[in-house]
Design an enzyme around this catalytic site. Structure first.
Site, mmCIF file in Angstrom:
data_model
loop_
_atom_site.group_PDB
_atom_site.id
_atom_site.type_symbol
_atom_site.label_atom_id
_atom_site.label_comp_id
_atom_site.label_asym_id
_atom_site.label_seq_id
_atom_site.Cartn_x
_atom_site.Cartn_y
_atom_site.Cartn_z
ATOM 1 N N GLU A 35 0.824 -1.225 0.208
ATOM 2 C CA GLU A 35 -0.076 0.058 -0.082
ATOM 3 C C GLU A 35 1.126 1.303 0.029
ATOM 4 O O GLU A 35 0.403 2.167 -0.649
ATOM 5 C CB GLU A 35 -1.136 -0.069 1.265
ATOM 6 C CG GLU A 35 -2.177 -0.981 1.017
ATOM 7 C CD GLU A 35 -3.099 -0.605 0.025
ATOM 8 O OE1 GLU A 35 -3.396 0.619 -0.212
ATOM 9 O OE2 GLU A 35 -3.365 -1.401 -0.627
ATOM 10 N N CYS A 190 -12.486 2.501 -14.565
ATOM 11 C CA CYS A 190 -13.020 3.802 -14.300
ATOM 12 C C CYS A 190 -11.857 4.606 -14.257
ATOM 13 O O CYS A 190 -11.549 5.369 -13.237
ATOM 14 C CB CYS A 190 -13.779 3.917 -12.910
ATOM 15 S SG CYS A 190 -14.636 5.427 -12.704
ATOM 16 N N CYS A 197 -17.029 2.768 -19.651
ATOM 17 C CA CYS A 197 -18.371 2.591 -18.955
ATOM 18 C C CYS A 197 -19.170 1.476 -19.397
ATOM 19 O O CYS A 197 -20.073 0.806 -18.703
ATOM 20 C CB CYS A 197 -19.038 4.040 -19.254
ATOM 21 S SG CYS A 197 -18.249 5.430 -18.437
ATOM 22 N N CYS A 200 -18.638 -1.266 -17.101
ATOM 23 C CA CYS A 200 -18.621 -0.867 -15.408
ATOM 24 C C CYS A 200 -19.721 -1.734 -15.004
ATOM 25 O O CYS A 200 -20.734 -1.571 -15.198
ATOM 26 C CB CYS A 200 -18.459 0.307 -15.524
ATOM 27 S SG CYS A 200 -18.621 1.087 -13.690
ATOM 28 N N CYS A 206 -24.632 4.929 -12.243
ATOM 29 C CA CYS A 206 -23.605 6.174 -12.221
ATOM 30 C C CYS A 206 -24.172 7.521 -12.615
ATOM 31 O O CYS A 206 -24.681 7.728 -13.896
ATOM 32 C CB CYS A 206 -22.385 5.799 -13.103
ATOM 33 S SG CYS A 206 -21.245 6.937 -13.094
#
Length: 357
Positions: A35, A190, A197, A200, A206
């Site tokens: 991370e 995204c 899209c 997605c 959305c």
């Protein structure tokens, strides 16, 4: 479980990334290192660094026991070196305050150097299955578009709204998968430009897509021209082809890294030489290299390298821990700034034009 999380997990089961190295044996330590490395750095860049880092520091005790110079050496090229310094500090705190057992709760994790709310949430969710929301760059983009949230995410009110959405959508079950899924969605579909899209899983609801311009969200930070600074890096080279390096202060730009002495753009090489007890024979002792630009987050630095003959090695250099002679053909495992690494890699070819006597 709400509609957003359900759709996202269904997509993740079929299309999510499950073979990244930190997803194998996702201990808090391994997830933490990944991370931190992934902050403002792409997955493809991080993978080889992570693998080398884990080979050298397989657990928190190994990292805590390591020399900071060596840790910075393994970080060279990843940039944002404060991340590496904080990793080292945090590893030592884990050994000193937690008996070598890496914390699992988001609250405890957030107390360690370099771990903010989102990173703590990611570690707790992925390694400990704690219900903890995250809000990294990819997640901000996904949520800002899904909710058509106006405003720049760096603004306090917008950040609060994004955190509220993140908390709402984070499920109580399969939280580790959900956390990976929402990061994957932002990284693969995204995306910042030309979002996919049509593929997605949450496109049906959305709001940015419904408005016809998903790429407009999230709003970008108001642009300001980056200031330009200038400096000289003075590369003193001895008769053996070694270059004098100076360790930067622990904080600030290139904190703790090794660099050829950096001075003002109009610095006289002879005056810099006298700082180190070096005496130049004449004007032929110097050779200017090609200037280049190094860009930081907040400014550009125009660098002119100047190569200087330094046949002797005064004792004052040997007696100072912040100075060392560095042989680019037999490199020491130390942390180098990116410009230093570039210049040292090219030093042998420069010496062909600038023969030492």
């Amino acid at each position: 479980m709400d509609w957003f999380a359900t759709r996202l997990l269904g997509w993740f089961d079929q299309h999510g990334r499950k073979d990244l190295p930190w997803q194998q044996d996702p201990t808090p330590y391994r997830v933490w290192v990944s991370e931190i490395m992934l902050q403002q750095t792409q997955v493809s860049t991080v993978v080889p660094y992570f693998q080398r880092f884990m080979a050298r520091y397989p657990d928190v005790a190994d990292l805590a026991a390591a020399d900071l110079d060596e840790v910075l050496h393994h970080w060279t090229g990843l940039g944002y070196y404060a991340r590496a310094r904080n990793l080292h500090r945090a590893a030592r705190q884990v050994m000193e305050r937690h008996g070598g057992h890496f914390p699992r709760s988001a609250a405890e994790l957030e107390e360690l150097p370099g771990i903010g709310r989102s990173t703590a949430g990611a570690i707790a969710a992925i390694a400990g299955s704690e219900r903890a929301a995250i809000l990294d760059g990819n997640v901000k983009r996904v949520l800002a578009r899904f909710h058509a949230l106006s405003g720049y995410p760096g603004q306090a009110a917008v950040a609060r709204a994004l955190w509220a959405h993140a908390e709402t959508h984070t499920p109580t079950r399969r939280v580790a998968d959900y956390t990976q899924a929402i990061m994957d969605l932002g990284a693969t579909l995204c995306t910042r430009t030309r979002p996919a899209c049509e593929r997605c899983p949450v496109a049906a609801r959305c709001q940015a897509r419904a408005a016809g311009d998903p790429a407009r969200f999230p709003w970008r930070k108001p642009r300001a021209a980056k200031p330009v600074r200038a400096a000289r890096l003075v590369l003193f080279v001895d008769a053996c082809g070694r270059c004098l390096l100076e360790q930067r202060p622990a904080t600030g730009i290139w904190g703790g890294l090794w660099n050829p002495p950096e001075r003002a753009a109009d610095a006289d090489p002879a005056a810099v030489a006298r700082e180190f007890g070096l005496v130049l024979q004449g004007s032929g002792d110097t050779h200017r290299g090609a200037p280049f630009r190094h860009t930081f987050t907040h400014f550009h630095l125009d660098i002119e390298p100047v190569y200087v003959r330094a046949p002797g090695a005064p004792a004052v250099i040997e007696d100072r821990s912040d100075l060392r002679w560095y042989d680019p053909l037999v490199p020491d495992p130390i942390g180098l700034s990116a410009p230093a690494a570039k210049l040292l890699a090219g030093l042998p070819s420069q010496l062909e034009e600038f023969t030492l006597t």
